[in-house]
Design a protein around this motif. Structure first.
Motif, PDB file in Angstrom:
ATOM      1  N   GLN A   1       0.825  -1.203   0.000  1.00  0.00           N
ATOM      2  CA  GLN A   1       0.000   0.000   0.000  1.00  0.00           C
ATOM      3  C   GLN A   1       0.862   1.257   0.000  1.00  0.00           C
ATOM      4  OE1 GLN A   1      -2.156   0.776   3.611  1.00  0.00           O
ATOM      5  NE2 GLN A   1      -3.694   2.042   2.595  1.00  0.00           N
TER       6      GLN A   1
ATOM      7  N   ASN B   1       3.478   1.975   5.633  1.00  0.00           N
ATOM      8  CA  ASN B   1       2.160   2.156   5.028  1.00  0.00           C
ATOM      9  C   ASN B   1       1.433   3.338   5.656  1.00  0.00           C
ATOM     10  OD1 ASN B   1       2.435   0.004   3.273  1.00  0.00           O
ATOM     11  ND2 ASN B   1       1.304  -1.435   4.550  1.00  0.00           N
TER      12      ASN B   1
ATOM     13  N   ASP C   1      -4.883   3.522  -4.141  1.00  0.00           N
ATOM     14  CA  ASP C   1      -4.391   2.137  -4.093  1.00  0.00           C
ATOM     15  C   ASP C   1      -5.518   1.118  -4.159  1.00  0.00           C
ATOM     16  OD1 ASP C   1      -4.966   3.081  -1.299  1.00  0.00           O
ATOM     17  OD2 ASP C   1      -4.590   0.950  -0.892  1.00  0.00           O
TER      18      ASP C   1
END
Length: 422
Positions: free
Chosen positions: A142, A204, A330
Motif C-alpha cells: 500500500q 504504510n 491504491d
C-alpha cells in the motif's frame, strides 16, 4: 553330440512394456497430486463451492422453496441450481464475454475490463512474490503504491514534456519512488535486523498521511484553485495510451505488467542474482556460509520488489485514473497483492494467472450484483477463502482425498498390510 547340444535354449523373457508405462503414469500422477500447484487450483475450487452455498443461502427464491422442502424438494434443488448457475453465468458475462451483446466488439469488453483490473494486481503481486522468494514478507504494498502514485502524479501534472518523454519520466519517477520506499525497509532489515513486517506496516501508515498532506497542500499535489484533496488531471502527454482504441479502457500498463512478468521470471530462474535471492530465502545461514551477503540481498530484493509494486501505482495513476486521484488510489491493491502472490506460489507465471483470476472476480462481481442481486461481499468472501485454503494445505488435501506429503498412500498402506499378514 554333447548333452549341451541336445538341450533346448532357455526361452527368452517376454518384454514387459505395459508395467513400466503404468508405473510411469502412476508416478507422474502421484507427483501432480502431491505437489503444491494442485493446492492452489483446489483452493479456488473449494472457495467457489463454499461461495455457491452462500449464494444459494442468500437467494430469496431458494429461501421460499426451502419453506416447503419436504413437500416438493425438487423445487428447492431447482431454485439452488438457478441461483448458483445464474450467478456464475453473470460472473462469466461480466468478466470474460457477454453473449447478450449486439456485436463481438461489445461482447469482448468485459475481458478488457478484467485485464485492466488485473494489471496492478499482477505488478504488485510480483513485488510481493519476489520478496517471498527471498524469505521476506513485503506487507508494504500500500505505501509503495501510494508513494509511486504521488511521484508519478507530480511529474504528470507539474512537468511540461512532449509525449512519450513525459510518460516515460512519470513512469520512471513512480518506479523509483516505490523502490526507495521499499528500500527503507530493506536497509533497516539488513543493517539492524528490524522485522520487515513491522517496518513495512509502519511505512504504510506514513505513506497514507504523507499523501494526505500532499493532496491538501497547494503546489504539491492538490489541484490548483481547489480545496478538495485531489490532484489535477494528468497531462495528456503523460497518460498511458489505450492499446485497443477508445472503445476500451485497457491501457499500456497491461503490456508493462507482462514485461515485468517476463523480467521477473528471468531474474529468478535464469540469473545468478535470482539464484542468490532463492538461496537466501531457503537458508540464510547456509547462504552466508557460501559467501553470499545476506544483508545486501535483503536490501536489493526489497528495492526491486518496491519497483514492481511502484509499477502498479503508476498504472493506476497514468492508466486507470488519469483524470486525477485522491488518497484511495491504491484501492486495496497493495493487500490484494499478498493474496495474488500466495495463490501464485510466488512464481511469476503463477502470479500472472492469479492476477487474471482476481481481476475476473472483481469485474464479474459487479455484474453478479447488478443482474442477479448477489451481494458483492460474497466475492470478497470467496477471495478470503482462497487465502484460507492456501494457508491450510492439509485441509485441502483431506477435503479432496489427496495423499499427504511424507505419508504413505492408501495403496502403499494396503501393500504393507498384506506383507505383514503374509
Amino acid at each position: 553330440m554333447t548333452v549341451a547340444d541336445t538341450q533346448s535354449p532357455p526361452p527368452s523373457p517376454t518384454p514387459m512394456t505395459d508395467a513400466p508405462e503404468v508405473s510411469r503414469w502412476r508416478e507422474a500422477m502421484h507427483r501432480v497430486v502431491s505437489g503444491n500447484a494442485i493446492i492452489s487450483v483446489l483452493a479456488v475450487v473449494a472457495a467457489v463451492l463454499v461461495g455457491s452455498i452462500m449464494i444459494a443461502a442468500t437467494d430469496e427464491s431458494v429461501q421460499k422453496a426451502a419453506g416447503y422442502f419436504f413437500q416438493r424438494p425438487g423445487d428447492t434443488f431447482a431454485a439452488i441450481g438457478s441461483a448458483v448457475g445464474g450467478a456464475y453465468a453473470a460472473l462469466f458475462r461480466g468478466a470474460i464475454y457477454n453473449f447478450n451483446a449486439d456485436s463481438f466488439a461489445v461482447g469482448i469488453r468485459p475481458l478488457t475490463e478484467t485485464l485492466k483490473f488485473a494489471t496492478p494486481l499482477i505488478a504488485a503481486g510480483l513485488g510481493v512474490g519476489l520478496a517471498f522468494r527471498a524469505g521476506l514478507f513485503n506487507i508494504g504494498g500500500q505505501g509503495q503504491m501510494l508513494m509511486a502514485a504521488a511521484a508519478a502524479g507530480y511529474v504528470a501534472t507539474s512537468w511540461d514534456l512532449p509525449f512519450p518523454l513525459h510518460m516515460a519520466a512519470a513512469i520512471i519517477a513512480g518506479i523509483l519512488a516505490g523502490a526507495i520506499w521499499a528500500g527503507i525497509a530493506g536497509l533497516l532489515k539488513a543493517r539492524t535486523g528490524a522485522h520487515e513486517v513491522i517496518v513495512t506496516i509502519m511505512l504504510n501508515h506514513i505513506a497514507v498521511y504523507l499523501l494526505a498532506w500532499m493532496l491538501a497542500t497547494q503546489g504539491v499535489l492538490q489541484a490548483p484553485g481547489s480545496s478538495n484533496p485531489k490532484t489535477a488531471p494528468m497531462a495528456e502527454t503523460a497518460v498511458m495510451p489505450q492499446i485497443l482504441g477508445p472503445m476500451y479502457k485497457l491501457h499500456l500498463g497491461f503490456i508493462f505488467a507482462l514485461i515485468a512478468v517476463a523480467i521477473t521470471w528471468w531474474l529468478l530462474e535464469r540469473s545468478s542474482l535470482g539464484f542468490r535471492f532463492r538461496a537466501v530465502g531457503l537458508n540464510p545461514a547456509a547462504a552466508r556460509t557460501a559467501g553470499i551477503s545476506v544483508g545486501w540481498m535483503y536490501f536489493l530484493v526489497m528495492v526491486i520488489a518496491g519497483a514492481l509494486v511502484g509499477l502498479a501505482g503508476v498504472s493506476q495513476v497514468l492508466g486507470t485514473e488519469p483524470k486525477g486521484f485522491s488518497g484511495g488510489i491504491d484501492a486495496g491493491i497493495g493487500f490484494d497483492a499478498i493474496t495474488v502472490a500466495l495463490l501464485g506460489r510466488s512464481s511469476p507465471l503463477g502470479i500472472l494467472g492469479a492476477g487474471l483470476l482476481f481481476g475476473a472476480f472483481k469485474t464479474g462481481g459487479f455484474t453478479m450484483q447488478a443482474s442477479q442481486g448477489v451481494p458483492i461481499e460474497i466475492v470478497l468472501v470467496v477471495q478470503s477463502l482462497i487465502v484460507l485454503f492456501i494457508a491450510a494445505p492439509p485441509l485441502v488435501r483431506a477435503m479432496f482425498g489427496l495423499p499427504q506429503p511424507g505419508k504413505p498412500s492408501r495403496r502403499q498402506r494396503r501393500a504393507a498390510k498384506k506383507e505383514v499378514a503374509a
